[in-house]
Design a protein around this motif. Structure first.
Motif, short mmCIF file in Angstrom:
data_model
loop_
_atom_site.label_atom_id
_atom_site.label_comp_id
_atom_site.label_asym_id
_atom_site.label_seq_id
_atom_site.Cartn_x
_atom_site.Cartn_y
_atom_site.Cartn_z
N PHE A 82 4.67 -1.51 5.24
CA PHE A 82 3.27 -1.50 5.68
C PHE A 82 2.83 -2.94 5.90
O PHE A 82 3.54 -3.88 5.53
CB PHE A 82 2.38 -0.80 4.63
CG PHE A 82 2.06 -1.66 3.45
CD1 PHE A 82 3.06 -2.04 2.56
CD2 PHE A 82 0.77 -2.12 3.22
CE1 PHE A 82 2.77 -2.85 1.47
CE2 PHE A 82 0.47 -2.92 2.12
CZ PHE A 82 1.48 -3.28 1.26
N ASP A 83 1.68 -3.08 6.54
CA ASP A 83 1.15 -4.41 6.79
C ASP A 83 0.09 -4.71 5.73
O ASP A 83 -1.00 -4.14 5.76
CB ASP A 83 0.54 -4.44 8.20
CG ASP A 83 -0.17 -5.75 8.47
OD1 ASP A 83 -0.04 -6.69 7.65
OD2 ASP A 83 -0.86 -5.85 9.51
N SER B 146 -1.89 -7.03 5.34
CA SER B 146 -3.17 -7.56 5.83
C SER B 146 -4.09 -6.43 6.34
O SER B 146 -5.27 -6.64 6.59
CB SER B 146 -2.95 -8.60 6.92
OG SER B 146 -2.38 -7.97 8.05
N SER B 147 -3.51 -5.23 6.50
CA SER B 147 -4.33 -4.12 7.00
C SER B 147 -5.09 -3.41 5.87
O SER B 147 -5.90 -2.53 6.12
CB SER B 147 -3.45 -3.10 7.73
OG SER B 147 -2.60 -2.46 6.79
N VAL B 148 -4.78 -3.80 4.62
CA VAL B 148 -5.45 -3.14 3.49
C VAL B 148 -6.85 -3.75 3.33
O VAL B 148 -6.98 -4.97 3.16
CB VAL B 148 -4.64 -3.33 2.18
CG1 VAL B 148 -5.35 -2.68 1.00
CG2 VAL B 148 -3.24 -2.74 2.34
N PRO B 149 -7.90 -2.95 3.43
CA PRO B 149 -9.24 -3.52 3.37
C PRO B 149 -9.57 -4.14 2.01
O PRO B 149 -9.03 -3.70 0.98
CB PRO B 149 -10.17 -2.33 3.66
CG PRO B 149 -9.32 -1.12 3.60
CD PRO B 149 -7.89 -1.50 3.60
N ASP B 150 -10.41 -5.16 2.02
CA ASP B 150 -10.81 -5.82 0.77
C ASP B 150 -11.67 -4.86 -0.06
O ASP B 150 -12.78 -4.50 0.34
CB ASP B 150 -11.61 -7.08 1.14
CG ASP B 150 -12.09 -7.85 -0.09
OD1 ASP B 150 -11.94 -7.33 -1.22
OD2 ASP B 150 -12.60 -8.97 0.08
#
Lengths: 140, 120
Positions: free
Chosen positions: A84-85, A87-91
């Motif tokens: 998975f990426d 950086s695509s996981v929201p804060d």
């Protein structure tokens, strides 16, 4: 010296492995704060690998390469998923995400370890925790 | 009267239900599901619920357990109930602070304080 361990996609096995690494960290003389950090980060990484990476598929394995030495602990957790990426996981600390029930695992790993990095594919995470200077001084 | 499902102990104090978490570590999906099923059933039975969750014995928690607490918080709120968390050890409180969940939950130092707040 780094040790490689392979476990099935089973949370109980993950828990046992995390306990074992915690024992290693304790035997290296790390303080409780560092042991807590390592244990929490390893558990989060294993839950991610088993649940999200391997999607609980019993035929898939999780490989852990752990080098717990006197000055630093370096732990790599690899799953057999597609990756998975990160950086695509929201804060999760943004106001709009505060009440979402998921998405905090990676954040906690980053908060408790000194370094957390993912491979390009996103199916392997490397976590490093160094012995804090005050612990080294206390020992010398 | 006390009831002891796996991983937790429930006790009544007037109108307030106190749920004491008994596991030192609340990590995996199975134990979280066991605990949440019991607590959610209680919230659904009694509306509005006055609920205190006591963390005195907990010294380890995963992000999945935080997720369970958020779902519980929403459910209690939907039913106009009240939820307080108490006796959270400093290492666990830090997890709440890092994730800003200390701003979402109402956290009391002691069980007595928590009970006092939901009965007030």
């Amino acid at each position: 010296m780094a040790k490689t361990m392979v476990i099935p996609s089973d949370l109980n096995e993950g828990r046992k492995l995390a306990e074992m690494l915690l024992c290693q960290a304790r035997s290296c003389g790390y303080g409780e704060d560092v042991c807590f950090a390592i244990s929490l980060a390893v558990e989060e990484a294993l839950i991610n690998a088993i649940k999200h990476g391997n999607r609980g598929d019993a035929s898939k394995k999780v490989t852990v390469v752990a080098d717990v030495g006197p000055e630093l602990a370096r732990i790599v957790v690899v799953d057999e998923g597609g990756g998975f990426d990160p950086s695509s996981v929201p804060d999760p600390t943004l106001d709009e995400n505060l009440e979402k029930p998921s998405g905090r695992g990676i954040m906690l790993m980053r908060a408790y370890m000194d370094e957390v990095s993912f491979n390009r594919q996103g199916n392997a995470v490397t976590m490093i925790k160094r012995r804090p200077a005050e612990e080294s001084k206390a020992e010398s | 009267m006390e009831e002891k499902p796996a991983g937790m102990k429930m006790a009544k104090k007037g109108n307030v239900t106190v749920v004491e978490l008994l596991d030192r570590k609340i990590l995996d999906e199975f134990s979280i599901a066991t605990i949440s099923d019991k607590i959610f059933a209680l919230v659904d039975q009694k509306s509005p619920a006055a609920l205190v969750v006591d963390f005195a014995k907990v010294d380890h928690m995963s992000s999945s357990a935080l997720g369970m607490l958020i779902t519980l918080h929403k459910r209690v709120r939907e039913r106009n109930g009240q939820l307080r968390l108490c006796n959270i050890q400093p290492s666990i409180y830090e997890i709440f602070a890092i994730t800003r969940l200390n701003e979402v939950f109402q956290i009391c130092k002691t069980r007595e304080e928590a009970i006092g707040q939901v009965t007030a």
